[in-house]
Design a protein around this motif. Sequence first.
Motif, PDB file in Angstrom:
ATOM      1  N   ALA A  93      50.595  72.496  65.882  1.00 12.66           N
ATOM      2  CA  ALA A  93      52.018  72.387  65.309  1.00 12.66           C
ATOM      3  C   ALA A  93      51.729  72.258  63.838  1.00 12.66           C
ATOM      4  O   ALA A  93      52.683  71.809  63.061  1.00 12.66           O
ATOM      5  CB  ALA A  93      52.850  71.571  66.019  1.00 12.66           C
ATOM      6  N   GLY A  94      51.524  70.450  64.211  1.00 11.40           N
ATOM      7  CA  GLY A  94      50.850  69.677  62.957  1.00 11.40           C
ATOM      8  C   GLY A  94      50.011  70.147  61.831  1.00 11.40           C
ATOM      9  O   GLY A  94      50.344  68.914  60.916  1.00 11.40           O
ATOM     10  N   PRO A 130      48.309  67.081  66.268  1.00 12.70           N
ATOM     11  CA  PRO A 130      48.587  67.286  67.802  1.00 12.70           C
ATOM     12  C   PRO A 130      48.475  67.078  69.025  1.00 12.70           C
ATOM     13  O   PRO A 130      47.765  65.683  68.955  1.00 12.70           O
ATOM     14  CB  PRO A 130      47.312  68.498  68.238  1.00 12.70           C
ATOM     15  CG  PRO A 130      47.224  69.259  66.784  1.00 12.70           C
ATOM     16  CD  PRO A 130      47.312  67.908  65.732  1.00 12.70           C
ATOM     17  N   PRO A 131      48.820  66.142  69.896  1.00 14.33           N
ATOM     18  CA  PRO A 131      48.825  64.926  70.680  1.00 14.33           C
ATOM     19  C   PRO A 131      47.647  65.318  71.147  1.00 14.33           C
ATOM     20  O   PRO A 131      46.875  66.399  71.572  1.00 14.33           O
ATOM     21  CB  PRO A 131      50.263  65.303  71.276  1.00 14.33           C
ATOM     22  CG  PRO A 131      50.406  66.927  71.120  1.00 14.33           C
ATOM     23  CD  PRO A 131      50.077  66.920  70.541  1.00 14.33           C
ATOM     24  N   LYS A 132      47.119  64.089  72.465  1.00 17.71           N
ATOM     25  CA  LYS A 132      45.857  63.990  72.665  1.00 17.71           C
ATOM     26  C   LYS A 132      45.951  64.520  74.190  1.00 17.71           C
ATOM     27  O   LYS A 132      47.456  64.230  74.697  1.00 17.71           O
ATOM     28  CB  LYS A 132      45.515  62.654  73.074  1.00 17.71           C
ATOM     29  CG  LYS A 132      45.419  61.736  71.116  1.00 17.71           C
ATOM     30  CD  LYS A 132      44.266  60.640  71.964  1.00 17.71           C
ATOM     31  CE  LYS A 132      43.729  59.932  70.405  1.00 17.71           C
ATOM     32  NZ  LYS A 132      43.409  58.809  70.599  1.00 17.71           N
ATOM     33  N   PRO A 133      45.459  65.175  75.310  1.00 14.28           N
ATOM     34  CA  PRO A 133      45.576  65.186  76.549  1.00 14.28           C
ATOM     35  C   PRO A 133      46.205  63.736  77.398  1.00 14.28           C
ATOM     36  O   PRO A 133      47.477  64.452  78.061  1.00 14.28           O
ATOM     37  CB  PRO A 133      43.779  66.017  76.973  1.00 14.28           C
ATOM     38  CG  PRO A 133      43.287  66.216  75.816  1.00 14.28           C
ATOM     39  CD  PRO A 133      44.063  65.525  74.703  1.00 14.28           C
ATOM     40  N   SER A 134      45.965  63.250  76.576  1.00 11.50           N
ATOM     41  CA  SER A 134      46.728  61.337  77.278  1.00 11.50           C
ATOM     42  C   SER A 134      48.184  61.446  77.008  1.00 11.50           C
ATOM     43  O   SER A 134      48.660  60.589  77.411  1.00 11.50           O
ATOM     44  CB  SER A 134      45.761  60.100  77.223  1.00 11.50           C
ATOM     45  OG  SER A 134      45.846  60.346  75.971  1.00 11.50           O
ATOM     46  N   ASP A 135      48.295  62.181  76.677  1.00 10.74           N
ATOM     47  CA  ASP A 135      49.475  62.025  75.933  1.00 10.74           C
ATOM     48  C   ASP A 135      50.827  62.587  76.500  1.00 10.74           C
ATOM     49  O   ASP A 135      52.255  62.480  76.955  1.00 10.74           O
ATOM     50  CB  ASP A 135      50.577  62.455  74.175  1.00 10.74           C
ATOM     51  CG  ASP A 135      49.468  61.784  73.532  1.00 10.74           C
ATOM     52  OD1 ASP A 135      48.782  60.315  73.345  1.00 10.74           O
ATOM     53  OD2 ASP A 135      48.664  61.828  71.869  1.00 10.74           O
ATOM     54  N   HIS A 140      60.204  54.395  74.411  1.00  4.46           N
ATOM     55  CA  HIS A 140      58.792  55.331  75.756  1.00  4.46           C
ATOM     56  C   HIS A 140      58.944  56.354  75.141  1.00  4.46           C
ATOM     57  O   HIS A 140      60.012  57.045  74.437  1.00  4.46           O
ATOM     58  CB  HIS A 140      58.725  55.157  76.695  1.00  4.46           C
ATOM     59  CG  HIS A 140      58.000  53.617  76.917  1.00  4.46           C
ATOM     60  ND1 HIS A 140      56.764  53.222  77.539  1.00  4.46           N
ATOM     61  CD2 HIS A 140      58.151  52.506  77.556  1.00  4.46           C
ATOM     62  CE1 HIS A 140      56.319  52.324  77.654  1.00  4.46           C
ATOM     63  NE2 HIS A 140      57.385  51.309  77.521  1.00  4.46           N
ATOM     64  N   CYS A 141      57.727  57.237  74.508  1.00  6.67           N
ATOM     65  CA  CYS A 141      57.922  58.509  74.398  1.00  6.67           C
ATOM     66  C   CYS A 141      56.465  59.715  74.876  1.00  6.67           C
ATOM     67  O   CYS A 141      55.740  58.645  75.795  1.00  6.67           O
ATOM     68  CB  CYS A 141      58.193  59.006  72.996  1.00  6.67           C
ATOM     69  SG  CYS A 141      56.972  58.955  71.906  1.00  6.67           S
ATOM     70  N   ILE A 142      56.443  60.789  75.822  1.00  9.70           N
ATOM     71  CA  ILE A 142      55.653  61.246  75.938  1.00  9.70           C
ATOM     72  C   ILE A 142      55.557  62.426  75.231  1.00  9.70           C
ATOM     73  O   ILE A 142      56.544  63.569  74.799  1.00  9.70           O
ATOM     74  CB  ILE A 142      55.696  61.918  77.550  1.00  9.70           C
ATOM     75  CG1 ILE A 142      55.016  62.050  78.345  1.00  9.70           C
ATOM     76  CG2 ILE A 142      57.583  62.558  77.650  1.00  9.70           C
ATOM     77  CD1 ILE A 142      55.443  62.550  79.590  1.00  9.70           C
ATOM     78  N   ALA A 143      54.925  63.315  74.837  1.00 10.10           N
ATOM     79  CA  ALA A 143      54.579  64.930  75.128  1.00 10.10           C
ATOM     80  C   ALA A 143      54.897  65.579  76.318  1.00 10.10           C
ATOM     81  O   ALA A 143      54.633  65.026  76.956  1.00 10.10           O
ATOM     82  CB  ALA A 143      53.242  65.430  74.429  1.00 10.10           C
ATOM     83  N   ASP A 144      55.649  66.764  75.812  1.00 11.91           N
ATOM     84  CA  ASP A 144      56.202  68.362  76.686  1.00 11.91           C
ATOM     85  C   ASP A 144      56.120  69.434  75.388  1.00 11.91           C
ATOM     86  O   ASP A 144      56.630  69.175  74.233  1.00 11.91           O
ATOM     87  CB  ASP A 144      57.497  67.519  76.517  1.00 11.91           C
ATOM     88  CG  ASP A 144      57.688  68.383  77.584  1.00 11.91           C
ATOM     89  OD1 ASP A 144      57.268  69.924  77.586  1.00 11.91           O
ATOM     90  OD2 ASP A 144      59.166  68.302  78.744  1.00 11.91           O
ATOM     91  N   GLU A 181      45.011  61.657  63.833  1.00  8.28           N
ATOM     92  CA  GLU A 181      45.647  60.492  64.171  1.00  8.28           C
ATOM     93  C   GLU A 181      47.197  60.819  63.535  1.00  8.28           C
ATOM     94  O   GLU A 181      47.278  59.806  62.276  1.00  8.28           O
ATOM     95  CB  GLU A 181      44.867  59.823  65.026  1.00  8.28           C
ATOM     96  CG  GLU A 181      45.417  59.029  66.237  1.00  8.28           C
ATOM     97  CD  GLU A 181      45.923  60.147  66.754  1.00  8.28           C
ATOM     98  OE1 GLU A 181      47.002  60.418  67.044  1.00  8.28           O
ATOM     99  OE2 GLU A 181      45.100  60.287  68.077  1.00  8.28           O
ATOM    100  N   ILE A 182      48.218  59.842  65.222  1.00  4.38           N
ATOM    101  CA  ILE A 182      49.253  59.478  64.718  1.00  4.38           C
ATOM    102  C   ILE A 182      48.672  58.332  64.403  1.00  4.38           C
ATOM    103  O   ILE A 182      47.967  57.775  64.543  1.00  4.38           O
ATOM    104  CB  ILE A 182      50.515  59.858  66.072  1.00  4.38           C
ATOM    105  CG1 ILE A 182      49.851  59.110  67.324  1.00  4.38           C
ATOM    106  CG2 ILE A 182      50.408  61.099  65.822  1.00  4.38           C
ATOM    107  CD1 ILE A 182      51.039  58.985  68.444  1.00  4.38           C
TER     108      ILE A 182
END
Length: 588
Positions: free
Chosen positions: A560-561, A117-122, A164-168, A580-581
């Motif tokens: 999800a992960g 799962p992504p971090k909040p900062s992602d 660049h990418c971002i978590a959505d 972590e990724i």
Amino acid sequence: MATTAASSPQRELTPSAPTLPASIPQKRTFEDDYGPAVPSPLNPEVKPVQRVQVQAPDEGQTAMAREKRTKKDSLKKRESKGAAPGVPDSSRATPDPRMQKEIPLDEMAPLRYKLAPPKPSDFEQAKGPVFTNHHEVQDPEGRTIEFLETSEHVHNKKNYHYTHCIADPAFPSMFYYRQTEPEPFGAHFSFEDTASYIFFDRTGTHVTTDKGFRMARANVAIREGRWYWECKITRGLLKQRNEGDPESHGHVRVGFARREASLDAPVGFDAYSYGIRDVAGQRVHMSRPKDFFPAGEDLREGDVIGFEIQLPSVRLHRKVVQGTYNPAVDLAEEEQTTAPGPDAPNIVRDRIPIRFKSHIYFEKIDYHTTKELEDLMNPSPMVSSGPAGSSRPPNPHHPFAPLRTLPNSHIKVYKNGALMGVPWVDLFAFLPPASRMVQQQPAKRDRLDDGSLGYYPAVSVFRGGAAEVNFGPKFWYPPPELNEKQQDQNEDTEMVDADAGVGPSAAAAAPQLQLGKAVQKLRPVCERYDEQIVEDIVYDIIDEVDFWAEDSRKLLTGRAGRDDKVSEAPGMVPGGREEEIKELVQDD
């Protein structure tokens, strides 16, 4: 006097033919020898050939006995039917086992990775590089230019390309990550797609270096149509020299470069780039400078060089690289059609999110140079001993896809608003299989088009040379089709006369560049940046829907992960670490 049978000599019997053993191999059938091996305009689909099983002769059969041959159509009649000889219509849909080694591109889907799962900062907006003041210079107009050193960002190297990418949370099936853009927004030099020791201004439109030749590519890929941009020489050959002044403040080369072009070399160094030298205004391709500007003409400080590139539609481009291009039919269709075709491009992006310091990037395998173009740049003296077709000049029907050229493609060059000519026509094709990825992924995926292929505006600087680019919409020296009045008009208004071709001056320089009545309007490169953003959004949505369908059309939750059902989804590839990724380590 009669002789008796006992006293007469005995006649030897004629030896009979030996019986053929069942293990003797039989000759191949007629279809195997003469059936077409590759598609052609007359035979668009190569279908499997039914092999006739020849029975071994019986024990009492002689060598003179032959199998009864079936009547066959002539070669011309078989080609007119559009099928391989000996194949009935009912068997045309049967796949050939020999062709199943290659997965059709239209059946490929992006590789899917199992992620944590992504971090909040992602979920925060992507950040650009960190700027540190390096030095200041004066341009010919007296302006002070502050050049900055960039850090805290990744460079495209070691066979990998980064965006660049971002978590959505709107993309749960893709494990939340989608592509994005950081500031400064708009067309500019890419901070990631550049060589080391390149310094920028804060807008990313001004570059210089204190080392040898280094290249910077724009963040815009041109794949079809007509586009224009400008470059101003701010540090280079001196306009006026006083006694004691150096000959130059550095050197600059400007032009276009593909993804495979080397960043640690000037534009025009290899077969993947086309460049103009500041010295004598020579055109350079494959490291071969040739005279282009009139004698005595140079590119000096304050001069503005403009580039117009024209590429055929992606639809025609794909026909060229697939070997189905027919100029008698396709060129006429290209002239009559300006709207996109019904066949959308098959963009497949195999990528995985990675973490680099305070940034999140998509890591993708990049494209590499091909042997055919390397041999073209450095031809071997033993050309005759090479494969068939290796000695042929590049053309749209070349046996090797990397050496195929694009019809109706060219680059025009302007200097301070004056057309200097057309230095290059018939540019090399770049869509797969003309371009191939580094083979570090599953088989047959090196021929995928990830949407990043094309011709990029590029600038190379040398030991203090500096250049500023202008991607529009307001140009310093706009060509006649892009004056200020025309830029303010509605997009639906024609910007050129339909009967004007590519202009009288260009027609005089290259008459073969006429495109008929379907001449596309000339556009500034800045508009291509907006198109790329739309394309990225569309491709992200398509991938999300694809993965959602793989998950039986169920939305995923926050786990999800680590969801057991998700980990068993088709096409799932393990990646990253459970906690972590991937963390990328790269020297600045």
